[in-house]
Design an enzyme around this catalytic site. Structure first.
Site, mmCIF file in Angstrom:
data_model
loop_
_atom_site.group_PDB
_atom_site.id
_atom_site.type_symbol
_atom_site.label_atom_id
_atom_site.label_comp_id
_atom_site.label_asym_id
_atom_site.label_seq_id
_atom_site.Cartn_x
_atom_site.Cartn_y
_atom_site.Cartn_z
ATOM 1 N N LYS A 15 -28.151 -47.751 -14.833
ATOM 2 C CA LYS A 15 -28.864 -48.250 -13.555
ATOM 3 C C LYS A 15 -30.414 -48.582 -14.024
ATOM 4 O O LYS A 15 -30.778 -48.321 -15.042
ATOM 5 C CB LYS A 15 -28.668 -47.163 -12.550
ATOM 6 C CG LYS A 15 -27.450 -46.951 -12.206
ATOM 7 C CD LYS A 15 -27.236 -45.669 -11.060
ATOM 8 C CE LYS A 15 -25.817 -45.593 -10.696
ATOM 9 N NZ LYS A 15 -25.838 -44.758 -9.783
ATOM 10 N N TYR A 48 -19.935 -51.444 -5.200
ATOM 11 C CA TYR A 48 -19.902 -50.243 -4.075
ATOM 12 C C TYR A 48 -19.300 -50.516 -2.684
ATOM 13 O O TYR A 48 -19.974 -49.762 -1.807
ATOM 14 C CB TYR A 48 -21.516 -49.733 -4.034
ATOM 15 C CG TYR A 48 -21.948 -49.040 -5.371
ATOM 16 C CD1 TYR A 48 -21.573 -47.840 -5.607
ATOM 17 C CD2 TYR A 48 -23.227 -49.641 -5.840
ATOM 18 C CE1 TYR A 48 -22.050 -47.116 -6.789
ATOM 19 C CE2 TYR A 48 -23.680 -49.023 -6.874
ATOM 20 C CZ TYR A 48 -23.153 -47.539 -7.726
ATOM 21 O OH TYR A 48 -23.754 -47.039 -8.667
ATOM 22 N N PHE A 91 -27.268 -44.990 3.147
ATOM 23 C CA PHE A 91 -27.999 -45.426 1.913
ATOM 24 C C PHE A 91 -27.430 -46.575 1.102
ATOM 25 O O PHE A 91 -28.175 -47.121 0.235
ATOM 26 C CB PHE A 91 -27.943 -44.112 0.910
ATOM 27 C CG PHE A 91 -26.629 -43.721 0.504
ATOM 28 C CD1 PHE A 91 -25.829 -44.306 -0.518
ATOM 29 C CD2 PHE A 91 -26.138 -42.736 1.273
ATOM 30 C CE1 PHE A 91 -24.722 -43.984 -0.747
ATOM 31 C CE2 PHE A 91 -24.571 -42.296 0.657
ATOM 32 C CZ PHE A 91 -24.105 -42.910 -0.135
ATOM 33 N N ARG A 130 -17.065 -38.981 -16.221
ATOM 34 C CA ARG A 130 -17.586 -38.691 -15.176
ATOM 35 C C ARG A 130 -18.531 -37.218 -15.491
ATOM 36 O O ARG A 130 -19.555 -36.731 -15.039
ATOM 37 C CB ARG A 130 -16.550 -38.136 -14.077
ATOM 38 C CG ARG A 130 -16.043 -39.382 -13.471
ATOM 39 C CD ARG A 130 -16.865 -40.047 -12.585
ATOM 40 N NE ARG A 130 -16.988 -39.479 -11.372
ATOM 41 C CZ ARG A 130 -17.789 -39.978 -10.483
ATOM 42 N NH1 ARG A 130 -18.175 -41.245 -10.410
ATOM 43 N NH2 ARG A 130 -18.070 -39.342 -9.253
ATOM 44 N N THR A 186 -23.199 -36.253 -8.762
ATOM 45 C CA THR A 186 -23.814 -37.340 -8.215
ATOM 46 C C THR A 186 -25.293 -37.068 -7.746
ATOM 47 O O THR A 186 -26.155 -37.751 -8.128
ATOM 48 C CB THR A 186 -23.267 -37.696 -6.881
ATOM 49 O OG1 THR A 186 -21.693 -38.018 -7.065
ATOM 50 C CG2 THR A 186 -23.901 -38.758 -6.021
ATOM 51 N N ARG A 206 -27.298 -36.931 -15.970
ATOM 52 C CA ARG A 206 -28.154 -36.972 -14.891
ATOM 53 C C ARG A 206 -28.858 -35.420 -14.818
ATOM 54 O O ARG A 206 -29.834 -35.426 -14.369
ATOM 55 C CB ARG A 206 -27.164 -37.048 -13.609
ATOM 56 C CG ARG A 206 -26.875 -38.501 -13.341
ATOM 57 C CD ARG A 206 -25.726 -38.459 -12.176
ATOM 58 N NE ARG A 206 -25.275 -39.688 -12.091
ATOM 59 C CZ ARG A 206 -24.047 -40.055 -11.082
ATOM 60 N NH1 ARG A 206 -23.347 -39.196 -11.018
ATOM 61 N NH2 ARG A 206 -24.090 -41.336 -10.956
ATOM 62 N N ASN A 253 -30.452 -41.930 -10.012
ATOM 63 C CA ASN A 253 -29.646 -40.872 -10.937
ATOM 64 C C ASN A 253 -29.105 -41.647 -12.102
ATOM 65 O O ASN A 253 -28.079 -41.189 -12.702
ATOM 66 C CB ASN A 253 -28.353 -40.309 -10.113
ATOM 67 C CG ASN A 253 -27.528 -41.132 -9.539
ATOM 68 O OD1 ASN A 253 -27.507 -42.460 -9.768
ATOM 69 N ND2 ASN A 253 -26.475 -40.861 -8.866
ATOM 70 N N HIS A 292 -23.905 -44.796 -13.708
ATOM 71 C CA HIS A 292 -22.780 -44.728 -12.863
ATOM 72 C C HIS A 292 -21.694 -44.892 -13.981
ATOM 73 O O HIS A 292 -21.541 -45.376 -15.039
ATOM 74 C CB HIS A 292 -22.519 -46.094 -12.388
ATOM 75 C CG HIS A 292 -21.127 -46.673 -11.846
ATOM 76 N ND1 HIS A 292 -20.642 -46.082 -10.747
ATOM 77 C CD2 HIS A 292 -19.969 -47.250 -12.599
ATOM 78 C CE1 HIS A 292 -19.380 -46.408 -10.588
ATOM 79 N NE2 HIS A 292 -18.941 -47.126 -11.897
ATOM 80 N N GLU A 303 -13.611 -52.501 -11.680
ATOM 81 C CA GLU A 303 -14.937 -52.403 -11.938
ATOM 82 C C GLU A 303 -14.960 -53.311 -13.113
ATOM 83 O O GLU A 303 -15.694 -54.067 -13.410
ATOM 84 C CB GLU A 303 -15.766 -51.142 -12.117
ATOM 85 C CG GLU A 303 -15.700 -50.469 -10.846
ATOM 86 C CD GLU A 303 -16.040 -48.996 -10.939
ATOM 87 O OE1 GLU A 303 -16.223 -48.410 -11.912
ATOM 88 O OE2 GLU A 303 -16.299 -48.169 -9.731
HETATM 89 P P1 GTP Z 1 -21.685 -43.803 -9.205
HETATM 90 O O1 GTP Z 1 -21.261 -43.289 -10.440
HETATM 91 O O2 GTP Z 1 -23.081 -44.692 -9.220
HETATM 92 O O3 GTP Z 1 -20.748 -44.354 -8.474
HETATM 93 O O4 GTP Z 1 -22.213 -42.268 -8.448
HETATM 94 P P2 GTP Z 1 -21.103 -41.277 -7.889
HETATM 95 O O5 GTP Z 1 -19.743 -41.488 -8.070
HETATM 96 O O6 GTP Z 1 -21.448 -40.283 -8.514
HETATM 97 O O7 GTP Z 1 -21.428 -41.272 -6.503
HETATM 98 P P3 GTP Z 1 -20.987 -42.353 -5.332
HETATM 99 O O8 GTP Z 1 -19.980 -43.407 -5.731
HETATM 100 O O9 GTP Z 1 -20.463 -41.462 -4.262
HETATM 101 O O10 GTP Z 1 -22.464 -42.876 -4.728
HETATM 102 C C1 GTP Z 1 -22.862 -44.010 -5.510
HETATM 103 C C2 GTP Z 1 -24.089 -43.878 -5.612
HETATM 104 O O11 GTP Z 1 -24.903 -43.809 -4.454
HETATM 105 C C3 GTP Z 1 -24.910 -42.574 -6.242
HETATM 106 O O12 GTP Z 1 -24.678 -42.548 -7.796
HETATM 107 C C4 GTP Z 1 -26.233 -42.481 -5.695
HETATM 108 O O13 GTP Z 1 -27.214 -43.380 -6.506
HETATM 109 C C5 GTP Z 1 -25.993 -43.139 -4.271
HETATM 110 N N1 GTP Z 1 -26.002 -42.302 -3.458
HETATM 111 C C6 GTP Z 1 -24.781 -41.445 -3.228
HETATM 112 N N2 GTP Z 1 -24.918 -40.594 -2.141
HETATM 113 C C7 GTP Z 1 -26.366 -40.571 -1.833
HETATM 114 C C8 GTP Z 1 -27.203 -40.223 -0.802
HETATM 115 O O14 GTP Z 1 -26.789 -39.277 -0.164
HETATM 116 N N3 GTP Z 1 -28.444 -40.716 -0.756
HETATM 117 C C9 GTP Z 1 -29.077 -41.640 -1.511
HETATM 118 N N4 GTP Z 1 -30.297 -42.110 -1.355
HETATM 119 N N5 GTP Z 1 -28.042 -41.970 -2.519
HETATM 120 C C10 GTP Z 1 -26.797 -41.697 -2.366
HETATM 121 MG MG MG Z 2 -18.909 -43.558 -7.360
#
Ligand code: GTP
Ligand code: MG
Length: 152
Positions: free
Chosen positions: A9, A49, A57, A86, A92, A103, A113, A116, A127
């Site tokens: 990112k 997303y 968010f 992962r 996350t 992370r 973070n 992805h 994707e």
């Molecule tokens: P990705 O690999 O980026 O998809 O992350 P993830 O799979 O670990 O988490 P998820 O798909 O649920 O969320 C996608 C992204 O949204 C996260 O990586 C964060 O950057 C953001 N995100 C998720 N939950 C929160 C939250 O509670 N607050 C904020 N500000 N951002 C969030």
């Molecule tokens: Mg995700």
């Protein structure tokens, strides 16, 4: 063997962590199938997303990904790479991530973070198709491949 979509990112690019992150996947023995840096359009970020579109968010997430500092989009291939990707990335919320994960080593904020990783075979398929044209995906065998992949 399977493929995963991995994206550094904008904070990862801005903090100059690209090489360290790429090395995690290379050193594990995974194959780099595609890589490019770009600033995604809002439409691309929203589609990427789309599962999160109702979350509070979501707007901030799309703004972060499309900020103008590029992302590094990649496809990595190898045994169990979706699940292992992962694990390499970590939970996350970086405050919950294993300290050995990307992370957990480099981030403290869920909204910054760094990286992805696809969370399932279906997500990886979606994707990879969204971010890359078929012609951008290379077919070759790293010299390490037979040693890395041997099952016996
Ligand atoms: P990705 O690999 O980026 O998809 O992350 P993830 O799979 O670990 O988490 P998820 O798909 O649920 O969320 C996608 C992204 O949204 C996260 O990586 C964060 O950057 C953001 N995100 C998720 N939950 C929160 C939250 O509670 N607050 C904020 N500000 N951002 C969030
Ligand atoms: Mg995700």
């Amino acid at each position: 063997s399977e493929r995963s979509f991995i994206m550094i990112k904008p904070d990862g690019v801005s903090r100059q962590l690209v090489g360290k992150i790429v090395s995690r996947f290379e050193e594990r023995g995974y194959k780099l199938v595609a890589i490019k840096s770009l600033t995604p359009s809002p439409a691309l970020a929203q589609e990427h997303y789309s599962d999160l579109s109702s979350r509070p968010f979501f707007g901030g997430l799309v703004k972060y990904i499309t900020s103008g500092t590029p992302v590094v989009a990649m496809v990595w291939e190898g045994k169990d790479v979706i699940r292992q990707g992962r694990r390499i990335v970590g939970a996350t919320n970086p405050l919950e991530s294993d300290p050995g994960s990307v992370r957990g080593q480099y981030a403290v904020s869920v909204g910054r973070n760094l990286i992805h990783a696809s969370d399932s075979f279906d997500a990886a398929t979606k994707e990879i198709g969204l971010w890359f044209a078929e012609t951008e995906l290379s077919q070759y065998e790293p010299t390490t491949w037979n040693w890395v992949m041997a099952d016996n």
